[in-house]
Design an enzyme around this catalytic site. Structure first.
Site, short mmCIF file in Angstrom:
data_model
loop_
_atom_site.label_atom_id
_atom_site.label_comp_id
_atom_site.label_asym_id
_atom_site.label_seq_id
_atom_site.Cartn_x
_atom_site.Cartn_y
_atom_site.Cartn_z
N HIS A 1 0.77 -1.18 -0.07
CA HIS A 1 -0.11 0.00 -0.15
C HIS A 1 0.91 1.19 0.10
O HIS A 1 1.05 1.74 1.00
CB HIS A 1 -1.02 0.16 1.38
CG HIS A 1 -2.03 -1.09 1.43
ND1 HIS A 1 -1.59 -2.38 1.58
CD2 HIS A 1 -3.37 -1.08 0.90
CE1 HIS A 1 -2.86 -2.96 1.22
NE2 HIS A 1 -3.52 -2.16 0.98
N GLU B 1 -6.05 -5.39 -6.42
CA GLU B 1 -7.47 -5.17 -6.73
C GLU B 1 -7.30 -3.85 -7.87
O GLU B 1 -8.12 -2.85 -7.73
CB GLU B 1 -7.86 -4.44 -5.25
CG GLU B 1 -8.24 -5.42 -4.33
CD GLU B 1 -8.48 -5.00 -2.83
OE1 GLU B 1 -8.82 -3.62 -2.95
OE2 GLU B 1 -8.64 -5.59 -1.98
N TRP C 1 -10.46 2.28 -6.16
CA TRP C 1 -10.07 2.98 -4.95
C TRP C 1 -8.54 3.48 -4.90
O TRP C 1 -8.09 4.21 -4.20
CB TRP C 1 -10.46 2.10 -3.89
CG TRP C 1 -10.42 0.77 -3.98
CD1 TRP C 1 -9.40 -0.25 -3.68
CD2 TRP C 1 -11.21 -0.12 -4.66
NE1 TRP C 1 -9.72 -1.31 -3.96
CE2 TRP C 1 -10.79 -1.33 -4.44
CE3 TRP C 1 -12.46 0.22 -5.09
CZ2 TRP C 1 -11.50 -2.51 -4.88
CZ3 TRP C 1 -13.16 -1.05 -5.81
CH2 TRP C 1 -12.59 -2.42 -5.58
N TYR D 1 -14.59 -9.71 -0.55
CA TYR D 1 -15.18 -9.10 0.70
C TYR D 1 -16.52 -9.16 0.65
O TYR D 1 -17.19 -8.52 -0.29
CB TYR D 1 -14.53 -7.89 1.18
CG TYR D 1 -13.10 -7.82 1.66
CD1 TYR D 1 -12.94 -8.24 2.90
CD2 TYR D 1 -12.15 -7.37 0.90
CE1 TYR D 1 -11.57 -8.23 3.31
CE2 TYR D 1 -10.83 -7.18 1.28
CZ TYR D 1 -10.57 -7.83 2.63
OH TYR D 1 -9.29 -7.72 3.09
N GLU E 1 -7.62 -12.16 -0.41
CA GLU E 1 -8.25 -11.55 0.89
C GLU E 1 -9.72 -11.66 0.77
O GLU E 1 -10.20 -11.78 -0.15
CB GLU E 1 -8.07 -9.95 0.47
CG GLU E 1 -6.63 -9.21 0.85
CD GLU E 1 -6.67 -7.88 0.87
OE1 GLU E 1 -7.68 -7.13 1.27
OE2 GLU E 1 -5.87 -7.19 0.07
N TRP F 1 -7.76 -10.25 6.73
CA TRP F 1 -7.04 -9.24 6.76
C TRP F 1 -6.96 -9.02 8.30
O TRP F 1 -7.02 -9.92 9.05
CB TRP F 1 -7.97 -7.89 6.19
CG TRP F 1 -6.86 -6.85 5.94
CD1 TRP F 1 -6.92 -5.58 6.67
CD2 TRP F 1 -5.77 -6.81 4.92
NE1 TRP F 1 -5.63 -4.68 6.05
CE2 TRP F 1 -5.30 -5.57 5.13
CE3 TRP F 1 -5.34 -7.58 4.09
CZ2 TRP F 1 -4.37 -5.28 4.24
CZ3 TRP F 1 -4.15 -7.34 3.36
CH2 TRP F 1 -3.58 -6.31 3.42
#
Length: 362
Positions: free
Chosen positions: A104, A171, A176, A245, A278, A316
């Protein structure tokens, strides 16, 4: 593991670095108290420098075993973070656990958040600007040099490189992150493919990083064609994964099952490893759905032989941030979902935890 229909490894992000229960000195616990006196905790860099044991783990305190996989994060490759991740990663390796590393990282162009909505700078064409020929390419190469240094110094006590799954640009089909699609960064699918390929070639071929397996892990997808629209090619990928998720009515067990099956089939066609890289229930969903890990994950994977051939699922990190708030993806000791997690998920013969692992490193 990916071809074995009787074994699926369970992993968790930073399970020995962050936790919600059992905090004590020398762990960082100040301000992390929640739910009437339960102590969350953080394994700090001071502990890593002192080579302290990483004895705390929410999953282990419930089950007696760590997860089979430890997730680490490079974040912004800061000094303290590097010390901590290297040390807990070495300990996990010595226990025989599998290690996966995500990233990240702040936007190279603006220096701001990985999340584009939090970035008030000029994020337009970020990926194009860090690729060769872009005005921020040299800055990006410096970051890649830091990543290579992280990987090449990730070694055991004898100086031998520790293998890890590098799950970067994850992702990338979502909107995002600055490396995503359909947001104000205005990246294209082709640019993301080129960025993925460039990063692998630079780390592997120019910087001599040979202890990474490379993971491709989009978010939810509509079909195989949709999944592959940013796929960089078989020469650049070792693990085909996906992040899924649950977040309410739009997330169904049927969709999860279909996506897992697609990923397994695509991985097997290419001779790759398949994984759920994830997963969990958003917004502390396990508080309201204590049987989540059995009903929404394990029972879905048991639906058919194909979905049983997923190599691993990774939750996570449990993370307490102060003011009585914790982000939970798995229960902790004393949590209402503990019994279901232990009795129906951990004790199931399909799930593999650290204590079940054979020595795959030697």
């Amino acid at each position: 593991m990916a071809r074995d229909e009787t074994k699926i490894m369970f992993g968790q992000q930073q399970f020995s670095v962050l936790g919600a229960e059992g905090g004590h000195s020398p762990y960082l616990t100040k301000t992390l108290v929640h739910d009437n006196g339960i102590h969350g905790w953080i394994f700090g860099d001071k502990q890593a420098r002192q080579h302290s044991p990483d004895d705390l783990c929410d999953v282990k305190r419930m089950t007696g075993s760590n997860p089979a996989m430890l997730g680490l994060d490079m974040h912004d490759l800061d000094y303290k973070g590097n010390i901590t991740s290297h040390w807990v990663g070495r300990l996990a390796y010595e226990r025989g656990e599998v290690i996966t590393v995500s990233m990240h990282h702040s936007n190279t162009v603006t220096g701001n958040s990985p999340w584009v909505k939090k970035d008030n700078g000029n994020v337009v064409k970020t990926v194009q600007r860090i690729l060769p020929g872009g005005d921020h390419h040299e800055n990006f190469k410096q970051i890649l040099d830091q990543m290579a240094a992280w990987a090449n110094s990730f070694t055991d006590s004898n100086g031998k490189p520790i293998p890890a799954i590098f799950r970067f640009l994850h992702e990338l089909n979502g909107g995002w992150f600055w490396w995503g699609l359909h947001n104000k960064a205005q990246n294209t699918e082709h640019e993301l493919i080129e960025l993925y390929r460039y990063m692998v070639k630079y780390l592997r071929d120019q910087k001599g990083v040979h202890n990474f397996l490379y993971a491709y892990s989009p978010d939810k997808f509509s079909d195989k064609t949709d999944y592959l629209k940013t796929y960089p090619g078989d020469d650049y990928v070792d693990v085909l994964g996906m992040d899924y998720y649950y977040s309410g009515s739009s997330s169904t067990k049927a969709n999860f099952q279909r996506m897992v099956k697609d990923v397994v089939e695509m991985a097997e066609e290419r001779g790759k490893v398949s994984a759920v890289t994830e997963t969990g229930y958003m917004n502390n969903g396990i508080d309201k759905i204590p049987n989540f890990w059995q009903d929404d994950i394990l029972d879905v994977l048991k639906t058919e032989p194909t979905t049983k051939r997923i190599a691993y699922v990774l939750a996570w990190a449990n993370h307490c941030s102060g003011n009585g708030h914790c982000q939970l993806w798995v229960p902790f000791k004393g949590h209402p979902a503990e019994n279901d997690f232990v009795n129906n998920f951990y004790n199931d013969s399909l799930t593999v935890f650290s204590s079940d692992l054979t020595d795959m490193y030697h």
